[in-house]
Design a protein around this motif. Structure first.
Motif, PDB file in Angstrom:
ATOM      1  N   GLN A 124       0.821  -1.216   0.000  1.00 63.81           N
ATOM      2  CA  GLN A 124       0.000   0.000   0.000  1.00 63.81           C
ATOM      3  C   GLN A 124       0.856   1.269   0.000  1.00 63.81           C
ATOM      4  OE1 GLN A 124      -3.429  -0.176  -0.154  1.00 63.81           O
ATOM      5  NE2 GLN A 124      -3.102  -2.363  -0.360  1.00 63.81           N
ATOM      6  N   LEU A 125       1.853   1.309   0.880  1.00 66.86           N
ATOM      7  CA  LEU A 125       2.653   2.515   1.083  1.00 66.86           C
ATOM      8  C   LEU A 125       4.109   2.276   0.750  1.00 66.86           C
ATOM      9  CD1 LEU A 125       1.159   3.447   4.575  1.00 66.86           C
ATOM     10  CD2 LEU A 125       0.533   4.445   2.377  1.00 66.86           C
ATOM     11  N   ILE A 126       4.781   3.333   0.317  1.00 72.13           N
ATOM     12  CA  ILE A 126       6.221   3.270   0.092  1.00 72.13           C
ATOM     13  C   ILE A 126       6.883   4.293   0.992  1.00 72.13           C
ATOM     14  CG2 ILE A 126       6.122   2.351  -2.248  1.00 72.13           C
ATOM     15  CD1 ILE A 126       6.565   5.274  -3.219  1.00 72.13           C
ATOM     16  N   PRO A 127       8.148   4.154   1.301  1.00 70.62           N
ATOM     17  CA  PRO A 127       9.035   3.083   0.880  1.00 70.62           C
ATOM     18  C   PRO A 127       8.634   1.747   1.495  1.00 70.62           C
ATOM     19  CG  PRO A 127      10.135   4.450   2.516  1.00 70.62           C
ATOM     20  CD  PRO A 127       8.825   5.103   2.193  1.00 70.62           C
ATOM     21  N   TYR A 128       8.948   0.696   0.767  1.00 71.26           N
ATOM     22  CA  TYR A 128       8.617  -0.663   1.194  1.00 71.26           C
ATOM     23  C   TYR A 128       9.768  -1.561   0.795  1.00 71.26           C
ATOM     24  CZ  TYR A 128       5.557  -4.595   2.294  1.00 71.26           C
ATOM     25  OH  TYR A 128       4.993  -5.716   2.877  1.00 71.26           O
ATOM     26  N   VAL A 129      10.280  -2.320   1.749  1.00 75.44           N
ATOM     27  CA  VAL A 129      11.380  -3.241   1.440  1.00 75.44           C
ATOM     28  C   VAL A 129      10.994  -4.674   1.758  1.00 75.44           C
ATOM     29  CG1 VAL A 129      13.279  -1.586   1.678  1.00 75.44           C
ATOM     30  CG2 VAL A 129      12.527  -2.894   3.657  1.00 75.44           C
ATOM     31  N   LEU A 130      11.538  -5.567   0.955  1.00 75.22           N
ATOM     32  CA  LEU A 130      11.421  -7.006   1.173  1.00 75.22           C
ATOM     33  C   LEU A 130      12.835  -7.548   1.271  1.00 75.22           C
ATOM     34  CD1 LEU A 130       9.046  -7.890  -1.808  1.00 75.22           C
ATOM     35  CD2 LEU A 130       8.358  -7.639   0.561  1.00 75.22           C
ATOM     36  N   VAL A 131      13.010  -8.546   2.125  1.00 74.22           N
ATOM     37  CA  VAL A 131      14.250  -9.313   2.120  1.00 74.22           C
ATOM     38  C   VAL A 131      13.873 -10.704   1.644  1.00 74.22           C
ATOM     39  CG1 VAL A 131      16.138 -10.302   3.483  1.00 74.22           C
ATOM     40  CG2 VAL A 131      15.337  -7.974   3.967  1.00 74.22           C
ATOM     41  N   ILE A 132      14.611 -11.175   0.660  1.00 73.91           N
ATOM     42  CA  ILE A 132      14.362 -12.488   0.079  1.00 73.91           C
ATOM     43  C   ILE A 132      15.592 -13.343   0.350  1.00 73.91           C
ATOM     44  CG2 ILE A 132      13.921 -13.712  -2.077  1.00 73.91           C
ATOM     45  CD1 ILE A 132      12.485 -11.096  -2.943  1.00 73.91           C
ATOM     46  N   ASP A 133      15.366 -14.520   0.906  1.00 75.02           N
ATOM     47  CA  ASP A 133      16.498 -15.388   1.225  1.00 75.02           C
ATOM     48  C   ASP A 133      17.039 -16.033  -0.049  1.00 75.02           C
ATOM     49  OD1 ASP A 133      14.862 -17.602   0.636  1.00 75.02           O
ATOM     50  OD2 ASP A 133      14.619 -18.187   2.732  1.00 75.02           O
ATOM     51  N   GLY A 134      18.104 -16.793   0.090  1.00 75.89           N
ATOM     52  CA  GLY A 134      18.760 -17.414  -1.052  1.00 75.89           C
ATOM     53  C   GLY A 134      17.924 -18.443  -1.780  1.00 75.89           C
ATOM     54  N   LYS A 135      16.815 -18.877  -1.152  1.00 74.59           N
ATOM     55  CA  LYS A 135      15.931 -19.855  -1.797  1.00 74.59           C
ATOM     56  C   LYS A 135      14.764 -19.176  -2.504  1.00 74.59           C
ATOM     57  CE  LYS A 135      17.072 -23.283   1.656  1.00 74.59           C
ATOM     58  NZ  LYS A 135      16.817 -23.532   3.044  1.00 74.59           N
ATOM     59  N   GLY A 136      14.692 -17.839  -2.420  1.00 71.59           N
ATOM     60  CA  GLY A 136      13.628 -17.099  -3.089  1.00 71.59           C
ATOM     61  C   GLY A 136      12.413 -16.828  -2.225  1.00 71.59           C
ATOM     62  N   ASN A 137      12.500 -17.111  -0.927  1.00 72.24           N
ATOM     63  CA  ASN A 137      11.376 -16.862  -0.017  1.00 72.24           C
ATOM     64  C   ASN A 137      11.442 -15.456   0.559  1.00 72.24           C
ATOM     65  OD1 ASN A 137      10.359 -19.613  -0.096  1.00 72.24           O
ATOM     66  ND2 ASN A 137      12.179 -20.133   1.095  1.00 72.24           N
ATOM     67  N   ILE A 138      10.294 -14.807   0.632  1.00 69.91           N
ATOM     68  CA  ILE A 138      10.213 -13.501   1.272  1.00 69.91           C
ATOM     69  C   ILE A 138      10.269 -13.747   2.777  1.00 69.91           C
ATOM     70  CG2 ILE A 138       8.794 -11.456   1.670  1.00 69.91           C
ATOM     71  CD1 ILE A 138       7.566 -12.002  -1.152  1.00 69.91           C
ATOM     72  N   VAL A 139      11.319 -13.232   3.428  1.00 73.06           N
ATOM     73  CA  VAL A 139      11.504 -13.492   4.851  1.00 73.06           C
ATOM     74  C   VAL A 139      11.317 -12.256   5.727  1.00 73.06           C
ATOM     75  CG1 VAL A 139      12.968 -15.520   4.480  1.00 73.06           C
ATOM     76  CG2 VAL A 139      14.028 -13.253   4.674  1.00 73.06           C
ATOM     77  N   TYR A 140      11.165 -11.088   5.096  1.00 75.16           N
ATOM     78  CA  TYR A 140      10.988  -9.852   5.867  1.00 75.16           C
ATOM     79  C   TYR A 140      10.311  -8.825   4.982  1.00 75.16           C
ATOM     80  CZ  TYR A 140      12.271  -5.582   8.449  1.00 75.16           C
ATOM     81  OH  TYR A 140      12.243  -4.378   9.117  1.00 75.16           O
TER      82      TYR A 140
END
Length: 163
Positions: A124-140
């Motif tokens: 919905q809002l920015i800024p928005y960050v995602l952390v993706i692990d080495g397997k491609g899963n969104i972890v944060y």
């Protein structure tokens, strides 16, 4: 009773199958105009940060500038790669590359002028960050930025690579 149990089980399995663990199958363009398939983004088993921003968003730009100051160290320690995704609308897309060049951002930059990826991820809002692990899963996932928030982001990156 068996039918209800079967129905509930089917619904739960369906929800698990459709749960968002990775990136959706969409194609965006980078700032050079090349198509990039989002669900195939990877960093050779190392974590990635995906940062949604817009040229007009002051907190977004502060966040990307703050990360840039420590990005080389982050890469050296964890191998992390940051992909910045502009949600600027089509009429403002021509402002993205000059902003990136002016700030010397080494990030891969993609364009989401129709907010397809943003919508697919429920942002919905920015800024928005995602952390993706080495397997491609969104972890944060995190939205908003305050000075110093990049420290918490880096802790999440280190967790994603087991450090």
């Amino acid at each position: 009773m068996k039918r209800i149990t079967l129905l509930i089980t089917s619904i739960l399995i369906g929800m698990a199958v459709h749960a968002q663990t990775g990136l959706p199958k969409l194609i965006l363009k980078n700032i050079e105009g090349k198509s990039v398939q989002i669900d195939t983004l990877s960093n050779n088993g190392k974590p990635m940060i995906i940062s949604f921003f817009a040229t007009w968003c002051k907190p977004c730009n502060r966040e990307l500038k703050a990360i840039n100051e420590v990005y080389a160290d982050w890469q050296e320690e964890t191998g992390v790669k940051l992909i910045a995704i502009s949600i600027d609308q089509a009429q403002n897309v021509n402002k993205v590359k000059p902003l990136v060049d002016e700030n010397g951002w080494p990030y891969e930059v993609l364009l989401d002028p129709n907010s397809d990826l943003r919508r697919a991820l429920g942002i919905q809002l920015i800024p928005y960050v995602l952390v993706i692990d080495g397997k491609g899963n969104i972890v944060y996932k995190h939205n908003g930025y305050t000075d110093g928030a990049e420290t918490e982001l880096y802790e999440k990156v280190k967790e994603a690579c087991g450090k």
